[in-house]
Design a protein around this motif. Structure first.
Motif, PDB file in Angstrom:
ATOM      1  N   ASN A 195       6.262 -34.652 -49.261  1.00 25.98           N
ATOM      2  CA  ASN A 195       7.105 -33.694 -48.522  1.00 25.98           C
ATOM      3  C   ASN A 195       8.435 -34.313 -48.108  1.00 25.98           C
ATOM      4  O   ASN A 195       9.478 -33.668 -48.189  1.00 25.98           O
TER       5      ASN A 195
ATOM      6  N   ASN B 200       2.677 -41.554 -51.669  1.00 28.21           N
ATOM      7  CA  ASN B 200       1.828 -40.892 -52.687  1.00 28.21           C
ATOM      8  C   ASN B 200       2.683 -40.270 -53.779  1.00 28.21           C
ATOM      9  O   ASN B 200       2.163 -39.600 -54.666  1.00 28.21           O
TER      10      ASN B 200
ATOM     11  N   GLU C  69       6.114 -40.375 -49.150  1.00 29.47           N
ATOM     12  CA  GLU C  69       5.142 -39.277 -49.222  1.00 29.47           C
ATOM     13  C   GLU C  69       5.858 -38.073 -49.846  1.00 29.47           C
ATOM     14  O   GLU C  69       7.078 -37.919 -49.721  1.00 29.47           O
TER      15      GLU C  69
ATOM     16  N   ASP D 277      -4.134 -27.931 -50.930  1.00 30.05           N
ATOM     17  CA  ASP D 277      -4.522 -28.247 -49.551  1.00 30.05           C
ATOM     18  C   ASP D 277      -3.851 -27.317 -48.552  1.00 30.05           C
ATOM     19  O   ASP D 277      -4.392 -27.062 -47.467  1.00 30.05           O
ATOM     20  N   ASP D 278      -2.692 -26.756 -48.933  1.00 27.78           N
ATOM     21  CA  ASP D 278      -2.086 -25.710 -48.096  1.00 27.78           C
ATOM     22  C   ASP D 278      -3.013 -24.501 -47.999  1.00 27.78           C
ATOM     23  O   ASP D 278      -3.179 -23.911 -46.932  1.00 27.78           O
TER      24      ASP D 278
ATOM     25  N   ASP E  44      -3.266 -31.005 -45.402  1.00 24.62           N
ATOM     26  CA  ASP E  44      -2.743 -29.866 -44.643  1.00 24.62           C
ATOM     27  C   ASP E  44      -3.747 -29.251 -43.668  1.00 24.62           C
ATOM     28  O   ASP E  44      -3.373 -28.969 -42.510  1.00 24.62           O
TER      29      ASP E  44
ATOM     30  N   ILE F 282       3.881 -27.753 -43.348  1.00 24.79           N
ATOM     31  CA  ILE F 282       3.028 -28.562 -44.223  1.00 24.79           C
ATOM     32  C   ILE F 282       3.564 -28.631 -45.653  1.00 24.79           C
ATOM     33  O   ILE F 282       2.811 -28.867 -46.603  1.00 24.79           O
TER      34      ILE F 282
HETATM   35  O1  RIB Z   1       1.883 -35.464 -49.490  1.00 16.80           O
HETATM   36  C1  RIB Z   1       1.005 -34.396 -49.253  1.00 16.80           C
HETATM   37  C2  RIB Z   1       1.761 -33.144 -48.927  1.00 16.80           C
HETATM   38  O2  RIB Z   1       2.609 -32.761 -50.021  1.00 16.80           O
HETATM   39  C3  RIB Z   1       0.820 -31.944 -48.714  1.00 16.80           C
HETATM   40  O3  RIB Z   1       1.396 -31.052 -47.806  1.00 16.80           O
HETATM   41  C4  RIB Z   1       0.754 -31.344 -50.091  1.00 16.80           C
HETATM   42  O4  RIB Z   1       0.416 -29.953 -50.056  1.00 16.80           O
HETATM   43  C5  RIB Z   1       2.182 -31.503 -50.552  1.00 16.80           C
HETATM   44  O5  RIB Z   1       2.967 -30.454 -49.987  1.00 16.80           O
END
Ligand code: RIB
Ligand code: CA
Length: 316
Positions: free
Chosen positions: A168, A160, A166, A15-16, A242, A125
């Motif tokens: 990051n 997640n 989460e 997604d980055d 992202d 991100i």
């Molecule tokens: O939780 C989602 C984030 O963690 C997104 O930035 C994904 O690329 C990971 O870095």
């Protein structure tokens, strides 16, 4: 309106990669440079990925700086199960002809923010290690950065990576704590809104109507990401956190925001990396960030698809 000058601090990551492509397809912003940080893959791997993605989109003029390869305190936690061993799923980009810059990613952030006071929009991100180190080395970047868009955290939404956290903020909670309490002008994009924005197979099929290395890359990378979301979270599609964060830099109306005091748990219990907001102001503390808590999903997805279609048509 003059375009915003942005620096992406990123751990590509599928997604980055979509966020990098969206930045390149958005005349509202100028991508000045990329600082790469450990996370979805090692610092070396995500740096290589960033160079390859820029080459794919004929944007090799944009400099890439390798940053931290480890969290501030914790052990490294990469995410091959989510993004594949390469960090880009099933996509198979050629090795980049370009090399990263010599300067460290955190020093690049300091250099650019201090030499362009009030002009740099930082879009973070990945895990916040580079940003935290930059703050500790040069605290004045807090006052000199224009704004900081952070993808991270889960406020009312479940985690997640752990039930509460989460990715990051779980990978490097100590850096997130430094950044959250730095006084930087933060706009946070948590899972509460990104999980409303699912990139579906029909969205991908719409892009595949255009034959381009860009649409092939999006297909090969997101196919792996969709398999992960199906297997681990029973989601039909994939959460593209992202690019949504990037879109808010020039289309803030996609979301609704609340000024909140947000903290991140750095204790060693089950809540490590958990982010939480003081909605009833029990702590009597001033808000430390603007948090996107509401979203218009199809407004974002339509923007993303339109911009990817436009970019794909320019790359053959
Ligand atoms: O939780 C989602 C984030 O963690 C997104 O930035 C994904 O690329 C990971 O870095
Ligand atoms: Ca990321």
């Amino acid at each position: 309106m003059n375009p915003k000058h942005i620096i992406l601090d990123t751990d590509p990551g599928i997604d980055d990669a979509l966020a990098i492509l969206l930045a390149l397809a958005s005349p509202e912003v100028v991508l000045d440079g990329i600082s790469a940080v450990h996370g979805n893959a090692s610092a070396e791997q995500v740096t290589t990925n960033a160079l390859s993605i820029l080459e794919l989109a004929n944007a090799s003029h944009i400099p890439v700086y390798q940053g931290c390869d480890l969290p501030l305190v914790k052990e490294s936690l990469l995410s091959p199960e989510t993004h594949g061993n390469s960090g880009l799923g099933y996509a198979n980009l050629s090795a980049p002809a370009t090399k990263p810059q010599i300067k460290h990613g955190s020093d690049y952030l300091i250099e650019q923010i201090m030499s362009h006071p009030g002009e740099i929009t930082l879009v973070a991100i990945g895990p916040l290690t580079n940003v935290a180190i930059a703050i500790r080395k040069e605290p004045r970047i807090v006052q000199n950065v224009k704004e900081v868009f952070v993808m991270g955290g889960a406020i009312k939404h479940q985690g997640n990576t752990t039930p509460l956290a989460e990715y990051n903020t779980f990978v490097d909670p100590h850096s997130a704590h430094i950044v959250f309490h730095s006084g930087m002008p933060i706009i946070l994009t948590p899972l509460d809104v990104t999980y409303e924005c699912i990139f579906l197979k029909e969205d991908l099929n719409r892009l595949l109507k255009i034959d381009s290395p860009i649409t092939k890359f999006i297909s090969d990378s997101t196919r792996f990401y969709m398999e992960f979301h199906d297997e681990y979270q029973k989601i039909d599609g994939c959460v593209i956190n992202d690019p949504m964060t990037l879109a808010l830099t020039y289309m803030p109306e996609i979301c609704d925001y609340q000024d909140l005091y947000v903290d991140v748990d750095i204790s060693t219990g089950v809540g490590l990396g958990n982010t939480f907001a003081d909605f009833y102001n029990y702590e009597k503390k001033k808000p430390n960030m603007k948090v996107a808590m509401g979203v218009r999903p199809r407004m974002f997805m339509e923007l993303f698809l339109e911009r990817m279609e436009k970019l794909a048509k320019t790359i053959s």
